[in-house]
Scaffold this motif. Structure first.
Motif, PDB file in Angstrom:
ATOM      1  N   GLU A  98       0.817  -1.156  -0.053  1.00  0.00           N
ATOM      2  CA  GLU A  98      -0.141   0.167   0.129  1.00  0.00           C
ATOM      3  C   GLU A  98       0.839   1.372   0.214  1.00  0.00           C
ATOM      4  N   LEU A  99       2.070   1.079   0.714  1.00  0.00           N
ATOM      5  CA  LEU A  99       2.996   2.323   0.598  1.00  0.00           C
ATOM      6  C   LEU A  99       3.395   2.743  -0.813  1.00  0.00           C
ATOM      7  N   LEU A 100       3.728   1.615  -1.543  1.00  0.00           N
ATOM      8  CA  LEU A 100       4.162   1.787  -3.063  1.00  0.00           C
ATOM      9  C   LEU A 100       2.979   2.372  -3.920  1.00  0.00           C
ATOM     10  N   ARG A 101       1.591   1.700  -3.564  1.00  0.00           N
ATOM     11  CA  ARG A 101       0.718   2.345  -4.293  1.00  0.00           C
ATOM     12  C   ARG A 101       0.462   3.918  -4.101  1.00  0.00           C
ATOM     13  N   GLU A 102       0.430   4.282  -2.763  1.00  0.00           N
ATOM     14  CA  GLU A 102       0.227   5.731  -2.876  1.00  0.00           C
ATOM     15  C   GLU A 102       1.267   6.529  -2.827  1.00  0.00           C
ATOM     16  N   LYS A 103       2.614   6.066  -2.958  1.00  0.00           N
ATOM     17  CA  LYS A 103       3.841   6.778  -3.252  1.00  0.00           C
ATOM     18  C   LYS A 103       3.760   7.105  -4.899  1.00  0.00           C
ATOM     19  N   VAL A 104       3.244   6.042  -5.399  1.00  0.00           N
ATOM     20  CA  VAL A 104       3.058   6.278  -7.095  1.00  0.00           C
ATOM     21  C   VAL A 104       2.177   6.994  -7.402  1.00  0.00           C
ATOM     22  N   LEU A 105       0.960   6.970  -6.560  1.00  0.00           N
ATOM     23  CA  LEU A 105      -0.189   8.063  -6.945  1.00  0.00           C
ATOM     24  C   LEU A 105       0.327   9.347  -6.746  1.00  0.00           C
ATOM     25  N   LEU A 106       0.845   9.579  -5.708  1.00  0.00           N
ATOM     26  CA  LEU A 106       1.346  11.005  -5.131  1.00  0.00           C
ATOM     27  C   LEU A 106       2.555  11.494  -6.217  1.00  0.00           C
ATOM     28  N   MET A 107       3.426  10.655  -6.733  1.00  0.00           N
ATOM     29  CA  MET A 107       4.268  10.963  -7.789  1.00  0.00           C
ATOM     30  C   MET A 107       3.726  11.424  -9.102  1.00  0.00           C
ATOM     31  N   LYS A 108       2.555  10.400  -9.495  1.00  0.00           N
ATOM     32  CA  LYS A 108       1.988  10.918 -10.621  1.00  0.00           C
ATOM     33  C   LYS A 108       1.180  12.445 -10.491  1.00  0.00           C
ATOM     34  N   GLU A 109       0.697  12.710  -9.400  1.00  0.00           N
ATOM     35  CA  GLU A 109       0.152  14.095  -9.166  1.00  0.00           C
ATOM     36  C   GLU A 109       1.549  14.954  -9.339  1.00  0.00           C
ATOM     37  N   LEU A 110       2.433  14.984  -8.915  1.00  0.00           N
ATOM     38  CA  LEU A 110       3.623  15.912  -8.766  1.00  0.00           C
ATOM     39  C   LEU A 110       4.205  15.793 -10.408  1.00  0.00           C
ATOM     40  N   TRP A 111       4.177  14.918 -11.256  1.00  0.00           N
ATOM     41  CA  TRP A 111       4.517  14.893 -12.561  1.00  0.00           C
ATOM     42  C   TRP A 111       3.612  15.763 -13.556  1.00  0.00           C
ATOM     43  N   THR A 112       2.226  15.565 -13.085  1.00  0.00           N
ATOM     44  CA  THR A 112       1.198  16.120 -13.925  1.00  0.00           C
ATOM     45  C   THR A 112       0.581  17.430 -13.449  1.00  0.00           C
ATOM     46  N   GLN A 113       0.421  17.710 -12.342  1.00  0.00           N
ATOM     47  CA  GLN A 113      -0.234  18.714 -12.004  1.00  0.00           C
ATOM     48  C   GLN A 113       0.750  19.951 -11.410  1.00  0.00           C
ATOM     49  N   ASP A 114       0.216  21.261 -11.959  1.00  0.00           N
ATOM     50  CA  ASP A 114       1.174  22.424 -11.651  1.00  0.00           C
ATOM     51  C   ASP A 114       1.023  22.580  -9.782  1.00  0.00           C
ATOM     52  N   GLU A 115      -0.182  22.430  -9.635  1.00  0.00           N
ATOM     53  CA  GLU A 115      -0.208  22.449  -7.761  1.00  0.00           C
ATOM     54  C   GLU A 115      -0.550  21.077  -7.468  1.00  0.00           C
ATOM     55  N   ALA A 116       0.351  20.273  -7.009  1.00  0.00           N
ATOM     56  CA  ALA A 116       0.112  18.854  -6.735  1.00  0.00           C
ATOM     57  C   ALA A 116      -0.222  18.806  -5.285  1.00  0.00           C
ATOM     58  N   SER A 117      -1.120  17.608  -4.975  1.00  0.00           N
ATOM     59  CA  SER A 117      -1.506  17.582  -3.636  1.00  0.00           C
ATOM     60  C   SER A 117      -2.038  16.029  -3.739  1.00  0.00           C
ATOM     61  N   TYR A 118      -1.953  15.234  -2.410  1.00  0.00           N
ATOM     62  CA  TYR A 118      -2.430  13.891  -2.302  1.00  0.00           C
ATOM     63  C   TYR A 118      -2.678  13.561  -0.764  1.00  0.00           C
ATOM     64  N   ARG A 119      -3.809  12.809  -0.585  1.00  0.00           N
ATOM     65  CA  ARG A 119      -4.382  12.253   0.504  1.00  0.00           C
ATOM     66  C   ARG A 119      -4.620  10.853   0.474  1.00  0.00           C
ATOM     67  N   GLY A 120      -4.024  10.021   1.342  1.00  0.00           N
ATOM     68  CA  GLY A 120      -4.216   8.665   1.353  1.00  0.00           C
ATOM     69  C   GLY A 120      -4.176   8.076   2.889  1.00  0.00           C
ATOM     70  N   GLU A 121      -4.080   6.925   3.173  1.00  0.00           N
ATOM     71  CA  GLU A 121      -4.096   6.229   4.264  1.00  0.00           C
ATOM     72  C   GLU A 121      -2.856   6.549   4.978  1.00  0.00           C
ATOM     73  N   HIS A 122      -1.706   6.500   4.212  1.00  0.00           N
ATOM     74  CA  HIS A 122      -0.562   6.666   4.634  1.00  0.00           C
ATOM     75  C   HIS A 122       0.322   7.775   4.338  1.00  0.00           C
ATOM     76  N   ILE A 123      -0.224   8.584   3.509  1.00  0.00           N
ATOM     77  CA  ILE A 123       0.488   9.890   2.959  1.00  0.00           C
ATOM     78  C   ILE A 123      -0.523  10.998   3.109  1.00  0.00           C
ATOM     79  N   GLU A 124      -0.256  12.274   3.392  1.00  0.00           N
ATOM     80  CA  GLU A 124      -0.904  13.309   3.342  1.00  0.00           C
ATOM     81  C   GLU A 124       0.066  14.317   2.681  1.00  0.00           C
ATOM     82  N   PHE A 125      -0.194  14.837   1.740  1.00  0.00           N
ATOM     83  CA  PHE A 125       0.798  15.774   1.060  1.00  0.00           C
ATOM     84  C   PHE A 125       0.090  17.215   0.677  1.00  0.00           C
TER      85      PHE A 125
END
Length: 283
Positions: free
Chosen positions: A137-164
């Motif tokens: 689940e850590l891998l999944r959330e970290k990949v999803l966060l990275m996708k936001e960082l790669w594709t969004q000018d203003e990136a954010s993410y909230r999951g079970e393990h990560i809040e960015f």
């Protein structure tokens, strides 16, 4: 079927810059580096997490940082693809990793591929503060966060393990929306669901994993989320080598690439083996 090369580049082996030049000169498709940050001396986890496995080779604790090595390769090549096989995402900081991926993709002019995997070494992960049973689940959330960082000018993410929190981060990758993400390892239902959700390919071991079964599970997972299974190409790792028959079998299953191993040795050992592999490119 395209042919790539994989090696643990270490302080004792042929160095990445020389190897990259030789791989490109012979017409190979790609060059792949694995990673381990370190290997605890306790060795409580057997090689690959498999009971009865042989002793772990020292290349596992002598390998160069894969991103530093691949960046050096990018600087001296023009055509070969450069990949991680694999990156241990669960034990990496995803914010820094996203920047490393984007930077390497830009420096290489869009030639980077990100192989990812859950990892097997309990004590290595523990040293990174990772609970082994949470690695998927850590891998999944970290990949999803990275996708936001790669594709969004203003990136954010909230999951079970990560809040960015909403943030800026550049560079963005040259490849759009981002470099291909290939999942390594065997496929069960959870891994198949992850591949269908956020990956762009599957990268199993040709002589260790059930390819037919894995492809079926991936197809089923894709159907559940209305994704075309053809959008997830198959690449093969051959950690103990392969011949033309092996390549044909997996090509007939739909594999688009075979990745052949080199030993972590000097040029005197590696270059003759590269020459031998060149025959497989020709046919």
């Amino acid at each position: 079927m395209k042919i790539g090369i994989m090696i643990f580049p270490t302080d004792k082996s042929i160095q990445p810059i020389q190897l990259a030049k030789e791989v490109e000169a012979r017409g190979f498709d790609s060059l792949w580096f694995p990673e381990h940050s370190h290997i605890p001396v306790s060795r409580e986890t057997p090689w690959g997490g498999r009971k009865g496995a042989p002793p772990l080779p020292e290349m596992y604790w002598r390998a160069h940082d894969q991103f530093v090595g691949l960046a050096a390769c990018a600087a001296v090549t023009e055509t070969i693809r450069l990949g991680t096989g694999i990156t241990l995402v669960a034990q990496r900081d995803p914010i820094w990793l996203a920047k490393e991926v984007a930077s390497l993709d830009m420096i290489s002019n869009g030639r980077f591929e990100l192989g990812v995997g859950y990892g097997w070494c309990v004590e290595e992960m523990r040293n990174h503060g990772v609970v082994f049973n949470q690695r998927r689940e850590l891998l999944r959330e970290k990949v999803l966060l990275m996708k936001e960082l790669w594709t969004q000018d203003e990136a954010s993410y909230r999951g079970e393990h990560i809040e960015f929190e909403k943030s800026w981060a550049w560079p963005k990758p040259t490849q759009r929306p981002h470099p291909p993400i290939l999942m390594g390892g065997a496929v069960g239902p959870k891994t198949a669901a992850h591949i269908a959700e956020f990956c762009d390919g599957w990268l199993p071991l040709g002589d260790a994993h059930s390819i037919d079964s894995g492809l079926t599970k991936i197809r089923d997972a894709c159907v559940k989320i209305d994704r075309d299974p053809a959008s997830i190409p198959l690449s093969m790792f051959y950690p103990r080598g392969a011949n033309a028959e092996d390549l044909k079998v997996h090509s007939d299953l739909g594999a688009v690439r075979g990745i052949l191993p080199l030993p972590s040795e000097g040029a005197d050992v590696v270059l003759p083996l590269l020459d031998k592999y060149t025959a497989l490119i020709l046919g």
